[in-house]
Design a protein around this motif. Structure first.
Motif, short mmCIF file in Angstrom:
data_model
loop_
_atom_site.label_atom_id
_atom_site.label_comp_id
_atom_site.label_asym_id
_atom_site.label_seq_id
_atom_site.Cartn_x
_atom_site.Cartn_y
_atom_site.Cartn_z
N GLY A 80 -16.21 -6.78 8.29
CA GLY A 80 -16.95 -8.04 8.32
C GLY A 80 -17.31 -8.52 6.92
O GLY A 80 -17.18 -9.71 6.61
N LEU A 81 -17.73 -7.59 6.07
CA LEU A 81 -18.05 -7.95 4.68
C LEU A 81 -16.79 -8.39 3.94
O LEU A 81 -16.82 -9.37 3.16
N LEU A 82 -15.70 -7.70 4.16
CA LEU A 82 -14.44 -8.08 3.52
C LEU A 82 -13.99 -9.47 3.98
O LEU A 82 -13.54 -10.28 3.17
N ALA A 83 -14.14 -9.76 5.26
CA ALA A 83 -13.78 -11.08 5.78
C ALA A 83 -14.68 -12.17 5.19
O ALA A 83 -14.21 -13.25 4.85
N ALA A 84 -15.96 -11.87 5.06
CA ALA A 84 -16.89 -12.85 4.48
C ALA A 84 -16.44 -13.24 3.08
O ALA A 84 -16.38 -14.42 2.74
N ARG A 85 -16.09 -12.27 2.29
CA ARG A 85 -15.72 -12.52 0.89
C ARG A 85 -14.30 -13.05 0.74
O ARG A 85 -14.08 -14.06 0.08
N HIS A 86 -13.35 -12.37 1.36
CA HIS A 86 -11.94 -12.68 1.08
C HIS A 86 -11.32 -13.70 2.03
O HIS A 86 -10.35 -14.36 1.65
N VAL A 87 -11.85 -13.85 3.23
CA VAL A 87 -11.31 -14.84 4.16
C VAL A 87 -12.10 -16.14 4.08
O VAL A 87 -11.52 -17.22 4.06
N ARG A 88 -13.43 -16.05 3.98
CA ARG A 88 -14.26 -17.26 3.98
C ARG A 88 -14.88 -17.59 2.63
O ARG A 88 -15.58 -18.57 2.50
N GLY A 89 -14.64 -16.79 1.61
CA GLY A 89 -15.09 -17.11 0.26
C GLY A 89 -16.59 -17.12 0.07
O GLY A 89 -17.11 -17.86 -0.77
N ALA A 90 -17.29 -16.28 0.80
CA ALA A 90 -18.76 -16.26 0.70
C ALA A 90 -19.20 -15.69 -0.64
O ALA A 90 -18.60 -14.77 -1.18
N ASP A 91 -20.25 -16.29 -1.18
CA ASP A 91 -20.89 -15.77 -2.39
C ASP A 91 -21.91 -14.70 -2.03
O ASP A 91 -22.15 -13.77 -2.79
N VAL A 92 -22.54 -14.88 -0.87
CA VAL A 92 -23.58 -13.97 -0.38
C VAL A 92 -23.32 -13.68 1.09
O VAL A 92 -23.03 -14.60 1.86
N ALA A 93 -23.42 -12.42 1.46
CA ALA A 93 -23.35 -12.04 2.86
C ALA A 93 -24.73 -11.52 3.27
O ALA A 93 -25.38 -10.81 2.50
N VAL A 94 -25.16 -11.92 4.45
CA VAL A 94 -26.44 -11.46 5.00
C VAL A 94 -26.11 -10.65 6.25
O VAL A 94 -25.56 -11.19 7.21
N VAL A 95 -26.42 -9.37 6.22
CA VAL A 95 -26.10 -8.47 7.33
C VAL A 95 -27.38 -8.17 8.10
O VAL A 95 -28.32 -7.58 7.57
N ILE A 96 -27.40 -8.62 9.36
CA ILE A 96 -28.56 -8.41 10.22
C ILE A 96 -28.06 -8.28 11.66
O ILE A 96 -27.11 -8.97 12.05
#
Length: 136
Positions: A80-96
């Motif tokens: 999920g973190l990898l998808a946030a960064r590499h698929v959707r280009g997120a600068d920040v991920a919030v895991v909750i």
């Protein structure tokens, strides 16, 4: 990567991240919510996610594990973190965890304890984990 233990922390974390970026004169960050399966309900039951999305404050929701209903779905917090960064280009991920947490009233019988595992996942992947936990 900001990790919190209760779904209700999501708006405060998003607001804090956006406020800090503005205070530093930075462009608004792209924020991904990585919803873990510690909660019992799907993304569609979260009025919080809907309101943050409608307000343009949250860019993507990724459900992981047994959770479902995100814009993307991943098998583990790591993916999920990898998808946030590499698929959707997120600068920040919030895991909750998602809405509808589980607790037994005992020290270790609370689904939010998995926040520790999310901190480890972020560090393993080379991210900078920040734990924003409720302590009581």
């Amino acid at each position: 990567v900001v990790v919190a233990d209760l779904h209700s922390a999501l708006p405060a974390v998003v607001a804090g991240v956006r406020h800090r970026a503005a205070a530093l004169g930075l462009a608004p960050p792209r924020i991904a919510y990585v919803m873990t399966d510690g909660g019992a309900l799907p993304v569609a039951f979260s009025r919080t996610v809907a309101a943050l999305r409608e307000g343009g404050l949250l860019d993507v929701c990724i459900s992981v594990g047994q959770a479902y209903g995100g814009d993307l779905e991943a098998v583990t917090v790591h993916t999920g973190l990898l998808a946030a960064r590499h698929v959707r280009g997120a600068d920040v991920a919030v895991v909750i965890q998602g809405p509808g947490n589980l607790g037994t009233g005992t020290r270790w019988g609370f689904s939010g304890v998995a926040a520790g595992e999310a901190v480890n996942a972020a560090a393993t992947l080379g991210g900078r984990p920040v734990a924003a936990l409720r302590v009581s």
